[in-house]
Design a protein around this motif. Sequence first.
Motif, PDB file in Angstrom:
ATOM      1  N   VAL A 232     -20.469  -8.363   2.184  1.00 38.41           N
ATOM      2  CA  VAL A 232     -19.721  -8.717   0.977  1.00 38.41           C
ATOM      3  C   VAL A 232     -18.494  -7.802   0.926  1.00 38.41           C
ATOM      4  CG1 VAL A 232     -19.768  -8.940  -1.531  1.00 38.41           C
ATOM      5  CG2 VAL A 232     -21.858  -9.331  -0.192  1.00 38.41           C
ATOM      6  N   PRO A 233     -17.311  -8.305   1.290  1.00 39.20           N
ATOM      7  CA  PRO A 233     -16.126  -7.441   1.318  1.00 39.20           C
ATOM      8  C   PRO A 233     -15.601  -7.150  -0.079  1.00 39.20           C
ATOM      9  CG  PRO A 233     -15.546  -9.681   1.931  1.00 39.20           C
ATOM     10  CD  PRO A 233     -17.037  -9.677   1.757  1.00 39.20           C
ATOM     11  N   VAL A 234     -15.174  -5.907  -0.284  1.00 43.59           N
ATOM     12  CA  VAL A 234     -14.601  -5.485  -1.561  1.00 43.59           C
ATOM     13  C   VAL A 234     -13.233  -4.881  -1.263  1.00 43.59           C
ATOM     14  CG1 VAL A 234     -14.914  -4.127  -3.652  1.00 43.59           C
ATOM     15  CG2 VAL A 234     -16.918  -4.959  -2.394  1.00 43.59           C
ATOM     16  N   ALA A 235     -12.171  -5.524  -1.742  1.00 41.20           N
ATOM     17  CA  ALA A 235     -10.807  -5.105  -1.418  1.00 41.20           C
ATOM     18  C   ALA A 235     -10.508  -3.715  -1.981  1.00 41.20           C
ATOM     19  CB  ALA A 235      -9.805  -6.115  -1.960  1.00 41.20           C
ATOM     20  N   LEU A 236      -9.731  -2.942  -1.235  1.00 45.75           N
ATOM     21  CA  LEU A 236      -9.236  -1.668  -1.732  1.00 45.75           C
ATOM     22  C   LEU A 236      -8.271  -1.908  -2.887  1.00 45.75           C
ATOM     23  CD1 LEU A 236      -8.548   0.246   1.612  1.00 45.75           C
ATOM     24  CD2 LEU A 236     -10.487   0.523   0.074  1.00 45.75           C
ATOM     25  N   GLY A 237      -7.968  -0.841  -3.615  1.00 46.36           N
ATOM     26  CA  GLY A 237      -7.061  -0.954  -4.745  1.00 46.36           C
ATOM     27  C   GLY A 237      -5.648  -1.292  -4.309  1.00 46.36           C
ATOM     28  N   GLU A 238      -4.823  -1.683  -5.271  1.00 43.55           N
ATOM     29  CA  GLU A 238      -3.442  -2.046  -4.974  1.00 43.55           C
ATOM     30  C   GLU A 238      -2.728  -0.877  -4.305  1.00 43.55           C
ATOM     31  OE1 GLU A 238      -1.163  -3.768  -8.097  1.00 43.55           O
ATOM     32  OE2 GLU A 238      -2.890  -4.845  -8.920  1.00 43.55           O
ATOM     33  N   ARG A 239      -1.900  -1.191  -3.297  1.00 38.45           N
ATOM     34  CA  ARG A 239      -1.157  -0.197  -2.526  1.00 38.45           C
ATOM     35  C   ARG A 239      -2.102   0.829  -1.900  1.00 38.45           C
ATOM     36  NH1 ARG A 239       4.137  -1.062  -3.435  1.00 38.45           N
ATOM     37  NH2 ARG A 239       4.706  -2.175  -5.341  1.00 38.45           N
ATOM     38  N   LEU A 240      -3.317   0.387  -1.593  1.00 35.20           N
ATOM     39  CA  LEU A 240      -4.318   1.210  -0.908  1.00 35.20           C
ATOM     40  C   LEU A 240      -4.602   2.508  -1.656  1.00 35.20           C
ATOM     41  CD1 LEU A 240      -3.109   0.713   2.763  1.00 35.20           C
ATOM     42  CD2 LEU A 240      -4.722  -0.655   1.470  1.00 35.20           C
ATOM     43  N   ALA A 241      -4.611   2.444  -2.978  1.00 34.04           N
ATOM     44  CA  ALA A 241      -4.831   3.624  -3.806  1.00 34.04           C
ATOM     45  C   ALA A 241      -6.320   3.820  -4.076  1.00 34.04           C
ATOM     46  CB  ALA A 241      -4.064   3.499  -5.113  1.00 34.04           C
ATOM     47  N   GLY A 242      -7.091   3.990  -3.022  1.00 36.76           N
ATOM     48  CA  GLY A 242      -8.520   4.199  -3.196  1.00 36.76           C
ATOM     49  C   GLY A 242      -9.254   2.919  -3.548  1.00 36.76           C
ATOM     50  N   TRP A 243     -10.386   3.061  -4.222  1.00 32.75           N
ATOM     51  CA  TRP A 243     -11.237   1.926  -4.544  1.00 32.75           C
ATOM     52  C   TRP A 243     -10.812   1.257  -5.843  1.00 32.75           C
ATOM     53  CZ3 TRP A 243     -15.221   6.174  -3.719  1.00 32.75           C
ATOM     54  CH2 TRP A 243     -15.564   6.262  -2.371  1.00 32.75           C
ATOM     55  N   ASP A 244     -11.031  -0.051  -5.919  1.00 35.82           N
ATOM     56  CA  ASP A 244     -10.824  -0.815  -7.141  1.00 35.82           C
ATOM     57  C   ASP A 244     -12.164  -0.860  -7.868  1.00 35.82           C
ATOM     58  OD1 ASP A 244     -10.404  -2.750  -9.117  1.00 35.82           O
ATOM     59  OD2 ASP A 244      -8.950  -3.824  -7.878  1.00 35.82           O
ATOM     60  N   LEU A 245     -12.362   0.068  -8.796  1.00 38.94           N
ATOM     61  CA  LEU A 245     -13.685   0.225  -9.419  1.00 38.94           C
ATOM     62  C   LEU A 245     -14.136  -0.973 -10.251  1.00 38.94           C
ATOM     63  CD1 LEU A 245     -15.614   2.563  -8.969  1.00 38.94           C
ATOM     64  CD2 LEU A 245     -13.270   3.124  -8.390  1.00 38.94           C
ATOM     65  N   ASP A 265     -12.989   9.441   2.629  1.00 36.85           N
ATOM     66  CA  ASP A 265     -12.016  10.429   3.091  1.00 36.85           C
ATOM     67  C   ASP A 265     -11.219   9.893   4.269  1.00 36.85           C
ATOM     68  OD1 ASP A 265     -12.783  12.894   1.438  1.00 36.85           O
ATOM     69  OD2 ASP A 265     -14.705  12.283   2.283  1.00 36.85           O
ATOM     70  N   PHE A 266      -9.920   9.649   4.055  1.00 38.07           N
ATOM     71  CA  PHE A 266      -9.017   9.210   5.114  1.00 38.07           C
ATOM     72  C   PHE A 266      -9.609   8.009   5.848  1.00 38.07           C
ATOM     73  CE2 PHE A 266      -8.736  13.951   4.786  1.00 38.07           C
ATOM     74  CZ  PHE A 266      -7.662  13.942   3.922  1.00 38.07           C
ATOM     75  N   HIS A 267      -9.771   7.002   5.036  1.00 36.89           N
ATOM     76  CA  HIS A 267     -10.440   5.749   5.377  1.00 36.89           C
ATOM     77  C   HIS A 267      -9.927   5.165   6.693  1.00 36.89           C
ATOM     78  CE1 HIS A 267     -10.546   1.268   4.943  1.00 36.89           C
ATOM     79  NE2 HIS A 267     -11.741   1.497   4.433  1.00 36.89           N
ATOM     80  N   ASN A 268     -10.848   4.684   7.488  1.00 31.64           N
ATOM     81  CA  ASN A 268     -10.530   3.985   8.737  1.00 31.64           C
ATOM     82  C   ASN A 268     -10.655   2.484   8.478  1.00 31.64           C
ATOM     83  OD1 ASN A 268     -10.278   3.075  11.369  1.00 31.64           O
ATOM     84  ND2 ASN A 268     -11.986   4.290  12.180  1.00 31.64           N
ATOM     85  N   PRO A 269      -9.532   1.714   8.503  1.00 32.34           N
ATOM     86  CA  PRO A 269      -8.277   1.981   9.193  1.00 32.34           C
ATOM     87  C   PRO A 269      -7.098   2.437   8.334  1.00 32.34           C
ATOM     88  CG  PRO A 269      -8.414  -0.354   8.735  1.00 32.34           C
ATOM     89  CD  PRO A 269      -9.672   0.256   8.173  1.00 32.34           C
ATOM     90  N   THR A 270      -7.198   2.478   7.009  1.00 32.80           N
ATOM     91  CA  THR A 270      -5.988   2.578   6.177  1.00 32.80           C
ATOM     92  C   THR A 270      -5.534   4.006   5.899  1.00 32.80           C
ATOM     93  OG1 THR A 270      -7.194   2.640   4.082  1.00 32.80           O
ATOM     94  CG2 THR A 270      -6.686   0.456   5.012  1.00 32.80           C
ATOM     95  N   GLY A 271      -6.396   5.002   6.095  1.00 29.99           N
ATOM     96  CA  GLY A 271      -6.050   6.374   5.761  1.00 29.99           C
ATOM     97  C   GLY A 271      -6.195   6.711   4.294  1.00 29.99           C
TER      98      GLY A 271
END
Length: 501
Positions: A232-245, A265-271
């Motif tokens: 179940v994929p959960v998209a990262l927050g806008e502009r890759l600003a961490g998690w979209d809670l 921490d320094f997510h793979n692949p987005t950092g």
Amino acid sequence: MAQWTSAVGAPQLARLLRSQDPCDTQLAAGGRRLPAYRSLADRVRLLVLEGRIPVAARLPAERELAAAFGVSRTTVAAAYEALRAEGFLESRRGSGSWTAVPAGNPLPTRGLEPLPPEAAGSMIDLGCAALPAPEPWLTRAVQGAMADLPLYAHTHGDYPAGLPVLRQALADRYTARGIPTMPEQIMVTTGAMGAVAAICRLCTSPGERVAVDSPSYANILQLMRDAGARLVPVALGERLAGWDLPVWRQVMRDAAPRMAYVVADFHNPTGTLATDDQRRRLVDAAKSAGTLLVVDETMTELQLDEDPEPPRPVCSFDPAGSAVITVGSASKAFWAGMRIGWVRAAPDVIRSLVAARAYSDLGSPVLEQLAIASLLKGGGWEQAVEIRRAQARENRDAIVGALQRHLPDWEFSVPRGGLTLWARTGGLSGSRIAEAGERLGVRVPSGPRFGVDGAFEGFVRLPFTVSGAVADEAAVRLAGAARLVATGAPLGTEARHAFVA
């Protein structure tokens, strides 16, 4: 039975649609303005291809989206119909409509498997986020291990939980980070992959849902698919600003995943680096939903820019260990050839993992465990990691500069740590660029490898593994690949002579 695994509410979808640049989706070729339904369909399609809306996510009803987005229901109905005709939407009476990817969508090409060393002269390999060993610390670690080996050579050599000396050293390291830990909370594994595989075998059954970051680490996604998990994929927050809670809470409530896998921490692949507040709130959401949170810390030590107050470890927000299992590894911070990983969890979970290990690999190699223990006890670990940070920082800056010179239309955020950069490829197919790049002498993994069911077609991942002239040449070859894709040129061997001197 419904074919969707998550849902996107009307307010959330309207917010995502408004976040796009209108110029990207409202003008057709030649500058003509698109009909409203076509613009809406293109916006939704782009969100799916970028992974900001997961594949197999249920979309809101036509009336709900029309009200939230401020358009007519007729416009939404026509947009949904266009998406169905193009293969980006599937519907069933009584079940609603959910996102999809057309069967003919380009598939990711090869690029994550490391090339044999003898191929390095003819191919720039950007497939794997792994650096050469930091010397002289590798040699010293092995020498220290050899000195300690006679103490273990007279035993059977199987330590399912790991060598006591290494379990103690790892526990001490967590304690020094502010998380009191006993050796009984540590199991040594054969790399982080071995750790996640053991957790999956113990904690999930085939067919159970597992929530994952979107995008996420490609090899872990494939491991979970092979184990029979329903991702179940959960998209990262806008502009890759961490998690979209809010989205995470909704997924945990609606999809009820048995487990979730995240990289804080320094997510793979987005950092991406998750904040303290995001970590606390995700742990609270997992506890409320009864979801086991597996946190990958393999990139934690690779902080490349100064941060006066780095975020706390995720497990610090779950002191009892009821909801969080942490996975670590020496592969990224030290050397990928040292296949030593570990799990930190509650003692009863570790006992269960150790008991189940009798039916898999029995234990990790003794010599490698002694080498890591020698580094951790003797102080060499910090010096070796500092060498690794300096290498990664130099490589990152070289790759960023090369991309800015040769591919100025590619978009990316410069990560503050880790080993990978996530680049949007200027509206071109990442899969096609990967295919063309391999013919031009550079291997790069395309975005769909890091998504679920074909998402992220407009991205590639670039690891910090080359510097100087090699980084510049890699960008030159990628620029050649992009030109081939943009012009629709054939991807045969003649392309190499056309774009690579």
